[in-house]
Design an enzyme around this catalytic site. Sequence first.
Site, PDB file in Angstrom:
ATOM      1  N   TYR A  43      68.766   5.382 101.416  1.00 16.40           N
ATOM      2  CA  TYR A  43      69.542   6.484 100.832  1.00 16.40           C
ATOM      3  C   TYR A  43      69.243   6.622  99.328  1.00 16.40           C
ATOM      4  CZ  TYR A  43      73.755   9.239  99.695  1.00 16.40           C
ATOM      5  OH  TYR A  43      74.632  10.210  99.254  1.00 16.40           O
ATOM      6  N   LYS A  65      67.556   9.783  97.305  1.00 14.72           N
ATOM      7  CA  LYS A  65      68.293  10.487  96.242  1.00 14.72           C
ATOM      8  C   LYS A  65      67.562  10.393  94.899  1.00 14.72           C
ATOM      9  CE  LYS A  65      71.562  12.018  98.850  1.00 14.72           C
ATOM     10  NZ  LYS A  65      71.651  13.457  99.102  1.00 14.72           N
TER      11      LYS A  65
HETATM   12  P1  NAP Z   1      79.301  14.851 105.210  1.00 12.41           P
HETATM   13  O1  NAP Z   1      80.765  15.055 105.041  1.00 12.41           O
HETATM   14  O2  NAP Z   1      78.812  13.798 106.125  1.00 12.41           O
HETATM   15  O3  NAP Z   1      78.656  16.278 105.618  1.00 12.41           O
HETATM   16  C1  NAP Z   1      77.278  16.365 105.814  1.00 12.41           C
HETATM   17  C2  NAP Z   1      76.885  17.794 106.047  1.00 12.41           C
HETATM   18  O4  NAP Z   1      75.444  17.852 106.205  1.00 12.41           O
HETATM   19  C3  NAP Z   1      77.461  18.396 107.318  1.00 12.41           C
HETATM   20  O5  NAP Z   1      77.743  19.762 107.086  1.00 12.41           O
HETATM   21  C4  NAP Z   1      76.331  18.239 108.328  1.00 12.41           C
HETATM   22  O6  NAP Z   1      76.337  19.197 109.387  1.00 12.41           O
HETATM   23  C5  NAP Z   1      75.136  18.504 107.425  1.00 12.41           C
HETATM   24  N1  NAP Z   1      73.879  17.974 107.941  1.00 12.41           N
HETATM   25  C6  NAP Z   1      73.584  16.713 108.328  1.00 12.41           C
HETATM   26  N2  NAP Z   1      72.304  16.632 108.749  1.00 12.41           N
HETATM   27  C7  NAP Z   1      71.782  17.893 108.630  1.00 12.41           C
HETATM   28  C8  NAP Z   1      70.521  18.471 108.900  1.00 12.41           C
HETATM   29  N3  NAP Z   1      69.506  17.739 109.406  1.00 12.41           N
HETATM   30  N4  NAP Z   1      70.336  19.793 108.688  1.00 12.41           N
HETATM   31  C9  NAP Z   1      71.361  20.558 108.193  1.00 12.41           C
HETATM   32  N5  NAP Z   1      72.580  20.057 107.910  1.00 12.41           N
HETATM   33  C10 NAP Z   1      72.789  18.740 108.131  1.00 12.41           C
HETATM   34  O7  NAP Z   1      78.605  14.530 103.810  1.00 12.41           O
HETATM   35  P2  NAP Z   1      79.119  14.798 102.307  1.00 12.41           P
HETATM   36  O8  NAP Z   1      79.826  13.598 101.833  1.00 12.41           O
HETATM   37  O9  NAP Z   1      79.766  16.110 102.223  1.00 12.41           O
HETATM   38  O10 NAP Z   1      77.710  14.837 101.537  1.00 12.41           O
HETATM   39  C11 NAP Z   1      77.061  16.033 101.202  1.00 12.41           C
HETATM   40  C12 NAP Z   1      75.890  15.706 100.284  1.00 12.41           C
HETATM   41  O11 NAP Z   1      76.382  15.044  99.106  1.00 12.41           O
HETATM   42  C13 NAP Z   1      74.876  14.749 100.909  1.00 12.41           C
HETATM   43  O12 NAP Z   1      73.577  15.084 100.485  1.00 12.41           O
HETATM   44  C14 NAP Z   1      75.279  13.410 100.343  1.00 12.41           C
HETATM   45  O13 NAP Z   1      74.219  12.493 100.324  1.00 12.41           O
HETATM   46  C15 NAP Z   1      75.715  13.811  98.950  1.00 12.41           C
HETATM   47  N6  NAP Z   1      76.602  12.840  98.298  1.00 12.41           N
HETATM   48  C16 NAP Z   1      77.811  12.533  98.863  1.00 12.41           C
HETATM   49  C17 NAP Z   1      78.634  11.596  98.199  1.00 12.41           C
HETATM   50  C18 NAP Z   1      79.981  11.207  98.741  1.00 12.41           C
HETATM   51  O14 NAP Z   1      80.588  10.300  98.166  1.00 12.41           O
HETATM   52  N7  NAP Z   1      80.492  11.825  99.784  1.00 12.41           N
HETATM   53  C19 NAP Z   1      78.190  11.009  97.019  1.00 12.41           C
HETATM   54  C20 NAP Z   1      76.968  11.364  96.498  1.00 12.41           C
HETATM   55  C21 NAP Z   1      76.180  12.285  97.141  1.00 12.41           C
HETATM   56  P3  NAP Z   1      77.185  18.919 110.767  1.00 12.41           P
HETATM   57  O15 NAP Z   1      78.631  19.106 110.359  1.00 12.41           O
HETATM   58  O16 NAP Z   1      76.727  19.963 111.711  1.00 12.41           O
HETATM   59  O17 NAP Z   1      76.892  17.527 111.165  1.00 12.41           O
END
Ligand code: NAP
Length: 248
Positions: A156, A160
């Site tokens: 991961y 990133k």
């Molecule tokens: P999440 O709640 O797990 O949601 C992930 C989203 O990505 C969902 O809408 C999912 O669609 C979609 N997705 C997954 N695989 C995909 C693919 N192959 N093609 C298109 N869409 C896809 O994640 P999140 O926490 O909101 O994270 C969003 C972004 O922020 C990510 O890039 C993550 O790495 C980054 N981020 C998150 C955090 C954190 O603390 N949460 C911190 C730093 C960075 P489905 O609903 O259809 O599965």
Amino acid sequence: MSLLAGKVALITGGSRGIGEAIVLKYAEEGADIAFTYVSSTDKANALVEEVRKKGVKVIAFKSDASDYNQAENLINDVISAFGKIDILINNAGITKDTLMLRMSEEQWDQVMEVNLKSVFNLTKHVLKPMMKQRAGSIINMSSVVGVFGNAGQANYAASKAGIIGFSKSIAKEVGSRNIRCNAVAPGFIETDMTHILTDEQKKSYVDSIPLRRLGAGEDVANACVYLGSDMSTYVSGQVLSVCGGLNT
Ligand code: NAP
């Protein structure tokens, strides 16, 4: 305030978590919105209904961002439906956490494909239309973990960190065409991705965050409004941390 009125935004992974918060915030700011999902069809449809009530145009596309051909079709479909793309937010991401000694080739490949190759796929196909219109803002979702690493997340963190190098390179390549490219580096944001953390783990993270709380999707969405809007027309190639001061 309508900071995004008249703009068309494409947001990958908009069905849940941070992506959903961006969709809602962008709609409040007047943008027309295309967003993608892969499996959450019911959630995506419900979000379309909610966003429509805000008076903007919205379409949800089932499209796997890690698939090169699907990404190309998606960009073409969004241009056909909306006429243009002003803002691309590469938000889709997954985790497959484990220590390096236990990490399988599949766990490495899946994370690199969904988190990093997707950014290549979508950017590759959006650049031509953005170059023609001589304007565009690309926002790539990195993570503080891409800046300082994390045990158990080598795949991961690598994906990133790759996004940061990619974003800075694109900013240099296409800046002369008035296309901006920035990365956002969230800290710990409360979504499905972080729900697997125990209360004890959450407390220990909170203790290390200067603002003493986990972030909300809306915190990241607000940063994306700034980077997508004309408030940031002289900002490109940057990494904007949204982490409560953790990356300090
Ligand atoms: P999440 O709640 O797990 O949601 C992930 C989203 O990505 C969902 O809408 C999912 O669609 C979609 N997705 C997954 N695989 C995909 C693919 N192959 N093609 C298109 N869409 C896809 O994640 P999140 O926490 O909101 O994270 C969003 C972004 O922020 C990510 O890039 C993550 O790495 C980054 N981020 C998150 C955090 C954190 O603390 N949460 C911190 C730093 C960075 P489905 O609903 O259809 O599965």
